[in-house]
Design an enzyme around this catalytic site. Structure first.
Site, PDB file in Angstrom:
ATOM      1  N   LYS A   1       9.909  11.767   9.021  1.00  0.00           N
ATOM      2  CA  LYS A   1       9.346  11.845  10.366  1.00  0.00           C
ATOM      3  C   LYS A   1      10.363  12.091  11.481  1.00  0.00           C
ATOM      4  CE  LYS A   1       4.982  11.273   9.428  1.00  0.00           C
ATOM      5  NZ  LYS A   1       4.164  10.044   9.502  1.00  0.00           N
TER       6      LYS A   1
ATOM      7  N   THR B   1      17.005   0.728  14.640  1.00  0.00           N
ATOM      8  CA  THR B   1      17.629   1.924  14.077  1.00  0.00           C
ATOM      9  C   THR B   1      17.057   3.209  14.683  1.00  0.00           C
ATOM     10  OG1 THR B   1      16.034   1.928  12.266  1.00  0.00           O
ATOM     11  CG2 THR B   1      18.141   0.861  11.839  1.00  0.00           C
TER      12      THR B   1
ATOM     13  N   HIS C   1      19.809  15.097  10.571  1.00  0.00           N
ATOM     14  CA  HIS C   1      19.884  14.006   9.598  1.00  0.00           C
ATOM     15  C   HIS C   1      18.464  13.484   9.396  1.00  0.00           C
ATOM     16  CE1 HIS C   1      20.935  10.616   7.263  1.00  0.00           C
ATOM     17  NE2 HIS C   1      20.504   9.753   8.168  1.00  0.00           N
TER      18      HIS C   1
ATOM     19  N   ASP D   1       0.843  -1.183   0.000  1.00  0.00           N
ATOM     20  CA  ASP D   1       0.000   0.000   0.000  1.00  0.00           C
ATOM     21  C   ASP D   1       0.892   1.252   0.000  1.00  0.00           C
ATOM     22  OD1 ASP D   1      -1.689   2.129   0.497  1.00  0.00           O
ATOM     23  OD2 ASP D   1      -2.920   1.033   1.955  1.00  0.00           O
TER      24      ASP D   1
ATOM     25  N   SER E   1      25.009   5.826  11.276  1.00  0.00           N
ATOM     26  CA  SER E   1      24.819   4.546  11.948  1.00  0.00           C
ATOM     27  C   SER E   1      26.163   3.980  12.358  1.00  0.00           C
ATOM     28  CB  SER E   1      24.111   3.569  11.011  1.00  0.00           C
ATOM     29  OG  SER E   1      22.786   3.984  10.819  1.00  0.00           O
TER      30      SER E   1
ATOM     31  N   GLU F   1      29.070   6.456   1.760  1.00  0.00           N
ATOM     32  CA  GLU F   1      29.066   5.006   1.976  1.00  0.00           C
ATOM     33  C   GLU F   1      28.894   4.296   0.642  1.00  0.00           C
ATOM     34  OE1 GLU F   1      25.522   5.048   4.691  1.00  0.00           O
ATOM     35  OE2 GLU F   1      24.880   3.584   3.220  1.00  0.00           O
TER      36      GLU F   1
ATOM     37  N   CYS G   1      26.031   7.735   7.481  1.00  0.00           N
ATOM     38  CA  CYS G   1      25.524   8.996   6.926  1.00  0.00           C
ATOM     39  C   CYS G   1      26.177  10.244   7.502  1.00  0.00           C
ATOM     40  CB  CYS G   1      24.018   9.083   7.129  1.00  0.00           C
ATOM     41  SG  CYS G   1      23.135   7.774   6.283  1.00  0.00           S
TER      42      CYS G   1
ATOM     43  N   ASN H   1      16.307   9.955   1.315  1.00  0.00           N
ATOM     44  CA  ASN H   1      17.454  10.078   2.204  1.00  0.00           C
ATOM     45  C   ASN H   1      18.725  10.065   1.365  1.00  0.00           C
ATOM     46  OD1 ASN H   1      19.411   9.879   4.156  1.00  0.00           O
ATOM     47  ND2 ASN H   1      18.769   7.882   4.938  1.00  0.00           N
TER      48      ASN H   1
ATOM     49  N   THR I   1      13.334   4.853   0.599  1.00  0.00           N
ATOM     50  CA  THR I   1      13.954   6.129   0.962  1.00  0.00           C
ATOM     51  C   THR I   1      15.362   6.335   0.415  1.00  0.00           C
ATOM     52  OG1 THR I   1      14.672   5.117   3.041  1.00  0.00           O
ATOM     53  CG2 THR I   1      12.650   6.430   3.109  1.00  0.00           C
TER      54      THR I   1
ATOM     55  N   ARG J   1      13.650  -1.922  13.703  1.00  0.00           N
ATOM     56  CA  ARG J   1      13.248  -0.899  14.668  1.00  0.00           C
ATOM     57  C   ARG J   1      14.402  -0.438  15.554  1.00  0.00           C
ATOM     58  NH1 ARG J   1       8.076   0.343  15.538  1.00  0.00           N
ATOM     59  NH2 ARG J   1       6.597  -0.682  14.157  1.00  0.00           N
TER      60      ARG J   1
END
Ligand code: ZN
Lengths: 347, 134
Positions: A241, A203, A236, A28, A298, A80, A112, A268, A153, A201
């Site tokens: 969101k 992350t 960043h 969706d 990260s 990266e 990043c 991103n 993203t 999650r």
């Protein structure tokens, strides 16, 4: 005194929408697009890579700074997706911008945030008098494994910043910087692997939020400032969101985040992400205004910066603002996307 | 594996990266790619290195549907002769441009792109292409 004397942003022409990617995987698209706050992402063409984007962004940065490539004393390229595992991107950028051979150079990698690490290295070199000008670049043509959450993203783009120490040239003084780093394995890519892996999650809370908050709070303590002393905040932006959530946690009004929040329109851009956002803020910021910037890489770490815009900004803005540049775009479908990003294995 | 063509490629970086050509101080003409002898003045010519302007206009173009070796997967693509602002001419691919805007007289600017990347373990060649502006 040390600060930004020029900036440049480059975003490739092509876009694919989140809905188009979702269509291929029978998901969706509207729901996903709303959940991640991203409508579409920028896609580098088959003949673009982290290096070509870095060159274009650097040329624009030299243009706003009003200096020639020969003057650059250091080039650091954070990415990266460096085209080579061994062979620097930085030396290609140097030759392309006609730097003299008399410059130091290195490729950086910290997921990043390698671009902002390059900014800090240039700050140190300029402040110590070792170089006159340093060029720091964050650039990526990010790849997500087909049908992975990251595919919605992972975008392409680059931001370049030139750091200098002369008051009459600085457009945004860097008042302070503060970094926060721990060993947190939220996202990685092994040497021979084509696509990165991530901890789902994991992350979020212990990774992005903990480190960005850690860096920003450290910066605020060091500068004795409050979050709302800043006219703009750039974070960043792995999705549309997280930056809004972090602003809310810090008590920063959402409107201060929007000018530097590009991920909803371009995805991103990884190492480019926070620097592209900063570029968009410098496009409109007025003398005396203060900017808070915090990257995230990260693995994990965050570099926070406090900047004050100077009078020189009036004379030295990008010819084409970021928000204007990204309006020039061409939509592609998933098949063309797969072709350009070489996702078809026989290519 | 040694790549025997590397020195040849490498010597062309200034030409490919920032359009380095040359200029004859005798007849005041610019050349791209650089010439070893001025075609106008021959022995009387006095050639010096010179970077070419990064913008110009299309003077001739074609669309390729069958690419030569190494370009098979790039088709269809546009190839044009671009007259730079100083009159020198460059043969180049035209990228990132709406097909309707690719025509004689269209203004173009130089962009930095990969020009060849066919061996996943070999060197990548970077260089110039042009795009239509406006
Ligand atoms: Zn001559």
């Amino acid at each position: 005194m040390v600060g930004i004397i020029g900036y440049g942003v480059h975003v490739p022409l092509r876009r694919i929408t989140v809905e188009e990617i979702a269509r291929v995987w029978k998901k969706d698209g509207k729901k996903i697009s709303n959940a991640i706050g991203v409508k579409e992402k920028a896609v580098g063409a088959f003949d673009e890579d982290a290096c070509t984007l870095a060159v274009e962004a650097s040329r624009k940065a030299l243009e706003t700074a009003g200096i020639s490539g020969e003057k650059i004393g250091a080039i650091f390229v954070g990415s990266e997706s460096h085209p080579y595992a061994v062979k620097p991107t930085a030396s290609i950028v140097g030759d392309a911008i006609q730097a003299s051979p008399e410059y130091m150079a290195a490729d950086l990698e910290f997921a990043c945030k390698a671009g902002t690490a390059g900014m800090q290295m240039c700050m140190g070199l300029v402040k110590s008098g070792m170089i006159e000008y340093g060029l720091a670049i964050g650039t990526d043509t990010a790849q997500g494994r087909p049908n992975d959450a990251l595919e919605f993203t992972a975008g392409s783009g680059a931001g370049a910043i030139i750091i200098g120490g002369k008051q009459e040239e600085i457009i945004a003084e860097i008042d302070e910087t503060y970094s926060y780093t721990t060993d947190t394995p939220d996202f990685w890519r092994r040497q021979q692997a084509e696509f990165p892996q991530h901890g789902g999650r994991f992350t979020g809370e212990p990774a992005y939020f903990k480190h960005v908050l850690g860096a920003v709070k450290g910066l605020l303590a060091k500068t004795k400032m409050n979050p709302n002393d800043f006219d703009y905040a750039v974070f960043h932006q792995p999705n549309g969101k997280f930056p809004k959530q972090i602003a809310k946690m810090l008590g920063i009004e959402e409107k201060r985040v929007l000018q530097g929040l590009l991920t909803p329109m371009i995805g991103n851009t990884y190492s480019g992400s926070s620097i592209v956002g900063l570029g968009s803020v410098l496009d409109i910021a007025k003398p005396g205004e203060k900017i808070l910037m915090a990257s995230y890489g990260s693995g994990a770490g965050s570099d926070a910066f406090a900047l004050t815009v100077t009078e020189n900004i009036r004379e030295k803005r990008a010819k084409v603002p970021v928000l204007e540049m990204i309006k020039e775009k061409e939509y592609i479908d998933y098949t063309e996307y797969a072709k350009h990003r070489k996702k078809i294995k026989t290519m | 594996m040694p790549h025997s063509a590397l020195p040849l490629q490498w010597r062309r970086y200034p030409e490919r990266y920032y359009l380095k050509g040359n200029y004859c101080e005798n007849c005041k003409q610019s050349f791209f790619p650089a010439r070893t002898v001025c075609p106008n003045c021959r022995r009387k010519g006095k050639l010096v290195e010179k970077s070419m302007p990064h913008s110009g206009k299309i003077v001739s173009w074609t669309e390729l549907f069958v690419g030569p070796f190494g370009f098979e997967q790039e088709t269809p693509y546009f190839l044009a002769i671009v007259e730079l602002e100083n009159g020198a001419k460059a043969l180049s691919q035209i990228v990132d441009s709406d097909a309707k805007k690719i025509k004689i007289g269209a203004k173009v600017k130089k962009v930095f792109r990969k020009i060849s990347d066919i061996d996943p373990e070999g060197p990548i060649a970077y260089g110039y292409k042009f795009k239509v502006v406006g």
